[in-house]
Design a protein around this motif. Sequence first.
Motif, short mmCIF file in Angstrom:
data_model
loop_
_atom_site.label_atom_id
_atom_site.label_comp_id
_atom_site.label_asym_id
_atom_site.label_seq_id
_atom_site.Cartn_x
_atom_site.Cartn_y
_atom_site.Cartn_z
N LEU A 253 1.66 2.73 -3.30
CA LEU A 253 0.51 3.39 -3.91
C LEU A 253 0.40 4.83 -3.42
O LEU A 253 0.13 5.74 -4.21
N TYR A 254 0.63 5.05 -2.14
CA TYR A 254 0.64 6.42 -1.61
C TYR A 254 1.72 7.24 -2.30
O TYR A 254 1.49 8.39 -2.68
N TYR B 149 -9.30 2.20 -4.08
CA TYR B 149 -8.63 0.96 -3.74
C TYR B 149 -8.01 1.05 -2.35
O TYR B 149 -8.14 0.11 -1.55
N VAL B 150 -7.37 2.17 -2.06
CA VAL B 150 -6.78 2.38 -0.73
C VAL B 150 -7.88 2.29 0.34
O VAL B 150 -7.71 1.66 1.38
N MET C 247 0.82 -1.19 0.00
CA MET C 247 0.00 0.00 0.00
C MET C 247 0.87 1.26 0.00
O MET C 247 0.50 2.25 -0.58
N LYS C 248 2.01 1.16 0.65
CA LYS C 248 2.89 2.32 0.77
C LYS C 248 3.33 2.83 -0.60
O LYS C 248 3.39 4.04 -0.81
N ASN D 214 2.53 5.48 7.03
CA ASN D 214 2.14 4.11 6.71
C ASN D 214 1.05 3.60 7.67
O ASN D 214 1.26 2.64 8.41
N GLY E 106 -7.62 7.09 2.82
CA GLY E 106 -8.31 6.75 1.58
C GLY E 106 -9.56 7.58 1.38
O GLY E 106 -9.84 8.05 0.28
N ARG F 92 -5.61 3.95 7.45
CA ARG F 92 -5.59 3.79 6.00
C ARG F 92 -6.95 4.16 5.41
O ARG F 92 -7.04 4.80 4.37
N SER G 274 -7.43 5.80 -5.11
CA SER G 274 -7.80 6.16 -3.75
C SER G 274 -8.93 5.27 -3.23
O SER G 274 -8.95 4.90 -2.05
N GLU H 42 -5.89 -5.32 3.64
CA GLU H 42 -4.42 -5.43 3.67
C GLU H 42 -3.94 -6.69 4.28
O GLU H 42 -4.42 -7.43 5.00
N ALA I 96 -1.68 11.93 0.47
CA ALA I 96 -0.95 10.72 0.08
C ALA I 96 0.46 10.73 0.67
O ALA I 96 0.95 9.69 1.12
#
Length: 157
Positions: A4-5, A151-152, A1-2, A55, A65, A61, A149, A157, A48
Amino acid sequence: MKILYLFIFLACAALLGYAQYLQHVENLLPCPLCVAQRLAYWMLGITALLAFLSNPRSIGRRIAGFFMVVFASIGAVIAFRQSWLIRYPESFECGISPEEAFLNSLPFADWWPGMFEANGDCADVDWEFLTLTVPDWSFVAFAGLGLLSLYVLFAKE
């Protein structure tokens, strides 16, 4: 995920950098709607970046998001409005409007006028690529960043 940010942050930074190129090299003046989109890119990118640096897990998260989806959605709506205005200029009034007066009165416009001062006309079309204008491409970018976003926001996770 990190990662993606980081991607979302870098995409926002690149898009804001390209906006600066269009303004200062190609001499395209930003209109009030352009400046509002820049603010949305800033807010999305900063959110982001903060998420990348911290993280967050689970609820953090989801909060990041959520805000990223909100900022991407706001930017997409503004870009869509500007695209509509370009195609139907008689539908809206732009130029020296309450939007322009409001945006130019914000401290951001004094702090960094090259980024946040609105002086252009929203209906001007001085740049196109593959028949799409700047706000069309901005809408595409906001839509893509909004999907990432989402997705986040909803990923397990």
